[in-house]
Motif scaffolding. Structure first.
Motif, PDB file in Angstrom:
ATOM      1  N   LEU A 260      -2.109 -46.389   6.926  1.00 56.94           N
ATOM      2  CA  LEU A 260      -3.045 -46.419   6.014  1.00 56.94           C
ATOM      3  C   LEU A 260      -4.324 -47.361   6.522  1.00 56.94           C
ATOM      4  O   LEU A 260      -5.301 -47.420   6.682  1.00 56.94           O
ATOM      5  CB  LEU A 260      -2.747 -46.755   4.832  1.00 56.94           C
TER       6      LEU A 260
ATOM      7  N   GLN B 270      -7.479 -45.607   7.407  1.00 62.08           N
ATOM      8  CA  GLN B 270      -8.737 -46.138   6.436  1.00 62.08           C
ATOM      9  C   GLN B 270      -9.246 -45.059   5.389  1.00 62.08           C
ATOM     10  O   GLN B 270     -10.469 -44.726   5.619  1.00 62.08           O
ATOM     11  CB  GLN B 270      -9.703 -47.154   6.819  1.00 62.08           C
TER      12      GLN B 270
ATOM     13  N   VAL C  84      -5.907 -40.453  -0.685  1.00 59.07           N
ATOM     14  CA  VAL C  84      -4.574 -39.952  -0.064  1.00 59.07           C
ATOM     15  C   VAL C  84      -4.296 -38.998  -1.114  1.00 59.07           C
ATOM     16  O   VAL C  84      -3.666 -39.143  -2.287  1.00 59.07           O
ATOM     17  CB  VAL C  84      -3.308 -41.039   0.150  1.00 59.07           C
TER      18      VAL C  84
ATOM     19  N   ALA D  20      -0.529 -46.275  -0.743  1.00 63.53           N
ATOM     20  CA  ALA D  20      -1.695 -46.296  -0.752  1.00 63.53           C
ATOM     21  C   ALA D  20      -1.965 -47.153  -2.172  1.00 63.53           C
ATOM     22  O   ALA D  20      -3.235 -47.969  -1.758  1.00 63.53           O
ATOM     23  CB  ALA D  20      -2.234 -44.720  -1.289  1.00 63.53           C
TER      24      ALA D  20
ATOM     25  N   GLN E 298      -2.793 -50.824  -1.067  1.00 63.55           N
ATOM     26  CA  GLN E 298      -3.958 -51.008  -0.353  1.00 63.55           C
ATOM     27  C   GLN E 298      -5.034 -50.497  -0.791  1.00 63.55           C
ATOM     28  O   GLN E 298      -6.385 -50.480  -0.296  1.00 63.55           O
ATOM     29  CB  GLN E 298      -3.840 -50.166   1.145  1.00 63.55           C
TER      30      GLN E 298
ATOM     31  N   ILE F  50      -6.167 -47.620  -2.304  1.00 67.51           N
ATOM     32  CA  ILE F  50      -6.630 -46.473  -1.849  1.00 67.51           C
ATOM     33  C   ILE F  50      -6.530 -45.641  -2.928  1.00 67.51           C
ATOM     34  O   ILE F  50      -5.187 -45.582  -3.464  1.00 67.51           O
ATOM     35  CB  ILE F  50      -6.128 -46.113  -0.589  1.00 67.51           C
TER      36      ILE F  50
ATOM     37  N   VAL G 183      -5.484 -42.166  -5.176  1.00 65.69           N
ATOM     38  CA  VAL G 183      -4.264 -40.984  -4.649  1.00 65.69           C
ATOM     39  C   VAL G 183      -4.976 -39.864  -5.548  1.00 65.69           C
ATOM     40  O   VAL G 183      -5.130 -40.150  -6.770  1.00 65.69           O
ATOM     41  CB  VAL G 183      -2.928 -41.560  -5.273  1.00 65.69           C
TER      42      VAL G 183
END
Length: 389
Positions: free
Chosen positions: A85, A89, A93, A109, A112, A114, A116
């Motif tokens: 990840l 970047q 996800v 994810a 970080q 990010i 989902v």
């Protein structure tokens, strides 16, 4: 600039269900950069699906080790996703369903920040030990996800009951129907490939002339659930043993999962030589194309699988589910699926009823499949194109 969409999967069923989405995302390069990450949770079976759909992985976590358990899978996915990840970047996800791969990747994810997206979201039995560990996996993934791609309206209802924001839920149908229709078109357009399938099945011990010339009825069997290990599989195998003796005019075909917990009770009930039964065929695991091909010929599907509850009705096949609960109640309600558990008597009665009762068989085989029209991937892509995340 195209949005970076990372899809993470590790098992054969996941690969089958995300493959049509990946193929369509790759056709929209102006909107998306598609990043494929596999964990290798089911190494050999995963590779066969990737080959069928012509997919390659940008990242392979290669977590598979002999004798690994759920602790091992969770830790390895979580730790190895950290570096992937950071390097890739992605903007979002996407994970699928209820596997340990999905939950661990979603958690990685989340760590970080990010977003989902959860494909096949909202399936529930509301019993965290049935199926185990899948029910808890999908509930945990549902708490992490920002976008929820629910296959049915009932799945959406379950998510709303858990206070998921309705604006983040999208009823799309199930991508497994997309995959099934892709395979059926492929088989229809490739007679040479069908000939190769026949040769493969013959090499595994099944005389495919029985499909063509004799018109014999067929019961197609699969089994792999952890909660059925032990006595559950002994009951299943005992029922199959007696059904094949009761109905010598019916073929029973059982592609065996690689797990020793599945194979040991087969040998315990049927002995070491599995080739001595004239209407019972134990096969090595089939690639997806081969399994769909057999499923098209099957009269009844006897399984503990989740995805087959969606696929087989799409082919007009009644399904008997060897589980006590199902996260797919729509199939039961529509009449395409019946639960028989792992009880010997219930399995024998369920199969016998369908073989002997033409009216019951017609009702189950002609019921409408509630899992979509084969356009789920298109709907997911439209959400990814227009949503903020």
């Amino acid at each position: 600039m195209p949005r970076k969409i990372m899809l993470v999967f590790g098992t054969r069923p996941e690969a089958i269900k995300v493959a049509p989405l990946i193929l369509q995302l790759q056709q929209h390069k102006e909107d998306f950069e598609t990043i494929v990450c596999t964990t290798g949770q089911h190494r050999d079976m995963l590779r066969s699906v990737m080959d069928v759909f012509g997919l390659t992985a940008d990242y392979d976590l290669d977590i598979m080790q002999q004798g690994q358990d759920l602790y091992d899978v969770t830790c390895r996915v979580l730790m190895r996703m950290r570096e992937v990840l950071k390097e890739a970047q992605p903007d979002i996800v996407l994970v699928h369903g209820d596997t340990t791969t999905s939950t661990a990747a979603a958690l990685a994810a989340f760590y970080q920040h990010i977003p989902v997206g959860h494909i096949e979201a909202g399936l529930r039995t509301h019993d965290i030990y049935s199926p185990w560990p899948e029910e808890l996996n999908r509930q945990l993934t549902g708490r992490i996800a920002h976008l929820h791609f629910a296959p049915t309206a009932k799945s959406k209802e379950y998510l709303l009951a858990e206070n998921i924001d309705e604006t983040q839920i999208f009823v799309t149908g199930n991508t497994v129907i997309d995959a099934l229709q892709w395979v059926r078109r492929y088989l229809g357009d490739n007679p040479t490939f069908k000939q190769n399938l026949h040769r493969e099945l013959c090499s595994l011990g099944y005389d495919t002339q029985r499909l063509i010339d004799t018109g014999r009825r067929m019961v197609l069997i699969t089994g792999h659930r952890r909660e059925n290990f032990g006595d559950g599989f002994i009951q299943i195998c005992s029922a199959i043993r007696d059904l094949r003796a009761r109905y010598p005019e019916v073929d029973f075909i059982y592609p065996m999962h690689l797990n020793p917990n599945v194979r040991q009770p087969i040998h315990e009930v049927f002995g070491e030589d599995l080739s001595v039964y004239p209407n019972l065929f134990f096969l090595e695991p089939l690639e997806y194309m081969g399994f769909v091909y057999l499923m098209q010929y099957a009269d009844i599907v006897l399984t503990d699988s989740g995805g087959i509850q969606e696929e087989a009705p799409g082919l007009g096949k009644p399904v008997l589910v060897m589980r006590d609960t199902t996260e797919r109640p729509e199939a039961v309600e529509s009449g395409t699926v019946r639960l028989v558990g792992t009880d010997y008597d219930c399995i024998v009665k369920g199969v016998s009823d369908l073989l002997e009762d033409a009216e019951l068989y017609a009702r189950m085989s002609q019921a409408v499949n509630p899992y979509g029209d084969g356009h789920a991937s298109e709907r997911i892509i439209e959400v990814l194109r227009t949503s903020s995340y």
